[in-house]
Design an enzyme around this catalytic site. Structure first.
Site, PDB file in Angstrom:
ATOM      1  N   TYR A  52       0.821  -1.209   0.000  1.00 52.95           N
ATOM      2  CA  TYR A  52       0.000   0.000   0.000  1.00 52.95           C
ATOM      3  C   TYR A  52       0.858   1.263   0.000  1.00 52.95           C
ATOM      4  O   TYR A  52       1.824   1.388   0.772  1.00 52.95           O
ATOM      5  CB  TYR A  52      -0.918   0.029   1.235  1.00 52.95           C
ATOM      6  CG  TYR A  52      -1.672   1.344   1.366  1.00 52.95           C
ATOM      7  CD1 TYR A  52      -2.722   1.629   0.514  1.00 52.95           C
ATOM      8  CD2 TYR A  52      -1.288   2.299   2.296  1.00 52.95           C
ATOM      9  CE1 TYR A  52      -3.400   2.841   0.594  1.00 52.95           C
ATOM     10  CE2 TYR A  52      -1.953   3.516   2.390  1.00 52.95           C
ATOM     11  CZ  TYR A  52      -3.003   3.776   1.528  1.00 52.95           C
ATOM     12  OH  TYR A  52      -3.650   4.975   1.609  1.00 52.95           O
ATOM     13  N   HIS A  82      -4.729  16.348  -3.681  1.00 55.22           N
ATOM     14  CA  HIS A  82      -5.037  16.586  -2.269  1.00 55.22           C
ATOM     15  C   HIS A  82      -4.879  18.053  -1.864  1.00 55.22           C
ATOM     16  O   HIS A  82      -5.124  18.404  -0.707  1.00 55.22           O
ATOM     17  CB  HIS A  82      -4.146  15.706  -1.385  1.00 55.22           C
ATOM     18  CG  HIS A  82      -4.596  14.274  -1.311  1.00 55.22           C
ATOM     19  ND1 HIS A  82      -4.745  13.492  -2.421  1.00 55.22           N
ATOM     20  CD2 HIS A  82      -4.936  13.483  -0.255  1.00 55.22           C
ATOM     21  CE1 HIS A  82      -5.150  12.295  -2.062  1.00 55.22           C
ATOM     22  NE2 HIS A  82      -5.275  12.252  -0.756  1.00 55.22           N
ATOM     23  N   ASN A 194       0.732  12.180   4.808  1.00 55.53           N
ATOM     24  CA  ASN A 194       0.256  11.437   5.979  1.00 55.53           C
ATOM     25  C   ASN A 194       0.940  12.029   7.204  1.00 55.53           C
ATOM     26  O   ASN A 194       2.125  12.355   7.163  1.00 55.53           O
ATOM     27  CB  ASN A 194       0.642   9.974   5.862  1.00 55.53           C
ATOM     28  CG  ASN A 194      -0.538   9.051   5.600  1.00 55.53           C
ATOM     29  OD1 ASN A 194      -0.387   7.855   5.569  1.00 55.53           O
ATOM     30  ND2 ASN A 194      -1.728   9.586   5.405  1.00 55.53           N
ATOM     31  N   TYR A 279     -14.951  33.713  45.426  1.00 56.93           N
ATOM     32  CA  TYR A 279     -14.122  32.624  44.908  1.00 56.93           C
ATOM     33  C   TYR A 279     -13.093  33.095  43.891  1.00 56.93           C
ATOM     34  O   TYR A 279     -12.002  32.520  43.788  1.00 56.93           O
ATOM     35  CB  TYR A 279     -15.001  31.563  44.238  1.00 56.93           C
ATOM     36  CG  TYR A 279     -15.823  30.723  45.183  1.00 56.93           C
ATOM     37  CD1 TYR A 279     -15.782  30.916  46.567  1.00 56.93           C
ATOM     38  CD2 TYR A 279     -16.648  29.715  44.693  1.00 56.93           C
ATOM     39  CE1 TYR A 279     -16.537  30.139  47.415  1.00 56.93           C
ATOM     40  CE2 TYR A 279     -17.410  28.931  45.533  1.00 56.93           C
ATOM     41  CZ  TYR A 279     -17.363  29.153  46.895  1.00 56.93           C
ATOM     42  OH  TYR A 279     -18.122  28.385  47.724  1.00 56.93           O
ATOM     43  N   ARG A 282     -10.331  34.086  46.220  1.00 55.48           N
ATOM     44  CA  ARG A 282      -9.904  33.079  47.188  1.00 55.48           C
ATOM     45  C   ARG A 282      -9.466  31.769  46.535  1.00 55.48           C
ATOM     46  O   ARG A 282      -8.562  31.085  47.030  1.00 55.48           O
ATOM     47  CB  ARG A 282     -11.054  32.811  48.154  1.00 55.48           C
ATOM     48  CG  ARG A 282     -10.747  31.827  49.238  1.00 55.48           C
ATOM     49  CD  ARG A 282     -11.755  31.789  50.387  1.00 55.48           C
ATOM     50  NE  ARG A 282     -13.092  32.189  50.089  1.00 55.48           N
ATOM     51  CZ  ARG A 282     -14.188  31.437  50.279  1.00 55.48           C
ATOM     52  NH1 ARG A 282     -14.058  30.224  50.772  1.00 55.48           N
ATOM     53  NH2 ARG A 282     -15.382  31.894  50.009  1.00 55.48           N
ATOM     54  N   PHE A 327      -1.472   7.830  11.780  1.00 55.49           N
ATOM     55  CA  PHE A 327      -1.913   9.136  11.277  1.00 55.49           C
ATOM     56  C   PHE A 327      -3.165   9.640  11.986  1.00 55.49           C
ATOM     57  O   PHE A 327      -3.546  10.799  11.813  1.00 55.49           O
ATOM     58  CB  PHE A 327      -2.204   9.043   9.769  1.00 55.49           C
ATOM     59  CG  PHE A 327      -3.074   7.861   9.405  1.00 55.49           C
ATOM     60  CD1 PHE A 327      -4.396   7.794   9.795  1.00 55.49           C
ATOM     61  CD2 PHE A 327      -2.530   6.797   8.700  1.00 55.49           C
ATOM     62  CE1 PHE A 327      -5.189   6.704   9.484  1.00 55.49           C
ATOM     63  CE2 PHE A 327      -3.331   5.696   8.375  1.00 55.49           C
ATOM     64  CZ  PHE A 327      -4.659   5.654   8.771  1.00 55.49           C
ATOM     65  N   GLU A 413     -12.319   5.874   5.675  1.00 58.02           N
ATOM     66  CA  GLU A 413     -11.862   6.641   6.843  1.00 58.02           C
ATOM     67  C   GLU A 413     -13.106   7.026   7.645  1.00 58.02           C
ATOM     68  O   GLU A 413     -13.597   8.149   7.588  1.00 58.02           O
ATOM     69  CB  GLU A 413     -11.055   7.851   6.359  1.00 58.02           C
ATOM     70  CG  GLU A 413      -9.803   7.403   5.617  1.00 58.02           C
ATOM     71  CD  GLU A 413      -9.290   8.406   4.600  1.00 58.02           C
ATOM     72  OE1 GLU A 413      -9.773   9.560   4.605  1.00 58.02           O
ATOM     73  OE2 GLU A 413      -8.420   8.032   3.808  1.00 58.02           O
TER      74      GLU A 413
END
Length: 509
Positions: A52, A82, A194, A279, A282, A327, A413
């Protein structure tokens, strides 16, 4: 020059790269490992087995076998296809950090890229060739694919980059810097896109900015305590050691050191009818200390991730090339959410101190809205409203990004981390936090002015002086936006923190 030792790069080096643009390059000792993994990938690319990302398609197209003659085209097509980012470009300081993180990851020698790839990234950093990376487009799984593709596009002579103040196409930017584009070999495009480097860089930037603002909030919190004539008794050491949380103990110690020797505090040790402060005064150690602990947890995660190999597949030490899921940016997403929660809470308690100081029912003798001739003058009335607006906006953005997921890439995915935008929102949140803390600085300084002739501690006098160097006392109403911007810049720049003695404010380590 920072020499990067992949696997053990400390946060301090990463912060120097981010904040001051320190140049960075890999330790030469790691180059043989890079070359060895590249040779293994070349061997596989010339063989008959399908692996792959080396000689197959990507994602849902992993079953498509690619012939050796098309492997270089495969990698180039991967990068170009991409480059789908949208939105404004990430800031150059973020992009430099992204590139340094990619160097660290590739330097571990498990990604299979040739040394020439690493050398080009180093040279781009050295020469100031900064890829234009749009801020949106990653879901934080299968790597920060789109933004890292924009980074890689410049390396192959495509895309855009900033160089010498100009925005140029990638090839021109490289040529102007005296560099040449490369042709990617098997797996190299995949190794470059990646990975979690964009999400991690954004989260680290958020962490560094949050920690600086958190320490500034200790200074402004101490200033507010003195301005309101609050008690320092809740900060005594044993209270906090009895509980045991490190952040709480260190925060209380910082507040004690900041307030030590204050005439204002000494003036109301006797005869003060108030039994307890609200608060926001404090419980500063309990709240801000817990936030510090949360930031440290996130820092541990991000330091590990910065040194990690997060592409796929990986060349293992025995020579096998195996697909996995490093990834997936879930650890980064969780860290970003932790930082967001801490940022939100630091701002929330600081805003309540601002509200206390402008309220004559709570501020122990200070005039309404800290105005001289209140009524004719509105003083700090709307500065407090602005701090509330910033606080509310941070509350809305603090919802965890990591609990969201949407399937992508034809369900290949099918669970993603949303780390990238979870980390990116930290930039706006820390801007808001700097605004809140900056407003508190301006308001608390005004409150201290009303306590004259009594003086605060030496440390807080120095902090007050730093504030007054950029924001004068409010005598009558004036245009306030510039004052608030100056206060925020004191926080962002670290100048407020630098006004007190070294060693008082707690670190991330």
């Amino acid at each position: 020059m920072i020499t990067l030792h992949p696997g053990s790069v400390p946060l301090s080096d990463l912060e120097a790269i981010y904040r001051i643009g320190a140049p960075a390059r890999l330790d030469d000792a790691f180059r043989p490992g890079i070359a060895k993994a590249a040779a293994r990938i070349a061997e596989i690319a010339g063989g008959g087995d399908a692996v792959y990302g080396v000689n197959t398609g990507f994602g849902k197209l992993a079953s498509v076998r690619i012939p050796p003659s098309d492997l270089a085209t495969l990698q180039r097509n991967l990068i170009l296809s991409h480059c789908c980012g949208v939105g404004a470009p990430l800031a150059p300081d973020i992009v430099r950090l992204i590139m340094a993180l990619k160097l660290i990851s590739l330097g571990r020698g498990a990604s299979g890229v040739r040394p020439v790839v690493v050398e080009l990234i180093e040279a781009m950093l050295d020469k100031g060739v900064i890829p234009v990376i749009p801020e949106k487009g990653s879901v934080g799984a299968s790597g920060d694919l789109a933004p890292l593709a924009h980074m890689t596009a410049v390396m192959v002579g495509e895309g855009e980059a900033f160089f010498a103040g100009e925005r140029l196409n990638g090839k021109a930017a490289l040529e102007r810097a005296g560099l040449a584009a490369i042709v990617l070999s098997a797996k190299e495009g995949l190794a470059l896109i990646n990975g979690t480097q964009v999400s991690t860089a954004l989260a680290l930037a958020g962490l560094f900015r949050a920690h600086r603002a958190a320490n500034a909030a200790l200074i402004t919190g101490a200033l507010s305590t003195d301005a309101a004539m609050g008690s320092s008794a809740p900060f005594v050491e044993e209270i906090h050691t009895l509980r045991g949380h490190r952040g709480q103990i260190e925060t209380a110690a910082a507040l004690r050191a900041l307030m030590a020797g204050s005439e204002i505090r000494d003036s109301h040790l006797e005869g003060d009818e108030r039994v307890q402060d609200p608060y926001c005064i404090r419980c500063q150690p309990q709240v801000d200390g817990a936030c510090l602990d949360l930031l440290r947890m996130a820092a541990t995660t991000l330091e590990t991730e910065a040194n990690a190999v997060t592409d796929n597949p990986l060349v293992l030490s025995d020579g096998r090339v195996v697909s996995g899921g490093n990834f997936h940016a879930e650890p980064v997403a969780f860290a970003a959410d932790q930082i967001a929660i801490a940022v939100c809470e630091i701002g929330a308690i600081a805003q309540r101190r601002v509200a206390l100081l402008v309220d004559p029912k709570l501020s122990y003798g200070l005039p309404p809205f800290l105005a001289k001739n209140a009524g004719l003058n509105s003083g700090m009335m709307i500065a407090e409203v602005t701090s509330a607006a910033l606080m509310s906006e941070n509350k809305q953005m603090a919802f965890p990004a990591s609990v969201d997921s949407t399937p992508t890439s034809a369900d290949q995915e099918d669970h993603v981390s949303m780390a990238c935008h979870g980390a990116r929102r930290l930039l706006q949140m820390t801007d808001n936090l700097a605004g809140i803390v900056g407003i508190e600085a301006v308001v608390a300084a005004q409150g201290l002015d009303f306590r004259a002739p009594l003086t605060t501690s030496t440390e807080l006098t120095n902090a007050h002086r730093a504030i007054r160097s950029v924001v004068p006392t409010l005598e009558v109403d004036r245009y306030m936006a510039g004052d608030l911007e100056a206060g925020a810049e004191l926080v962002k720049s670290g100048k407020l923190n630098a006004s007190v003695s070294a060693g008082i404010l707690p670190g991330l380590g």
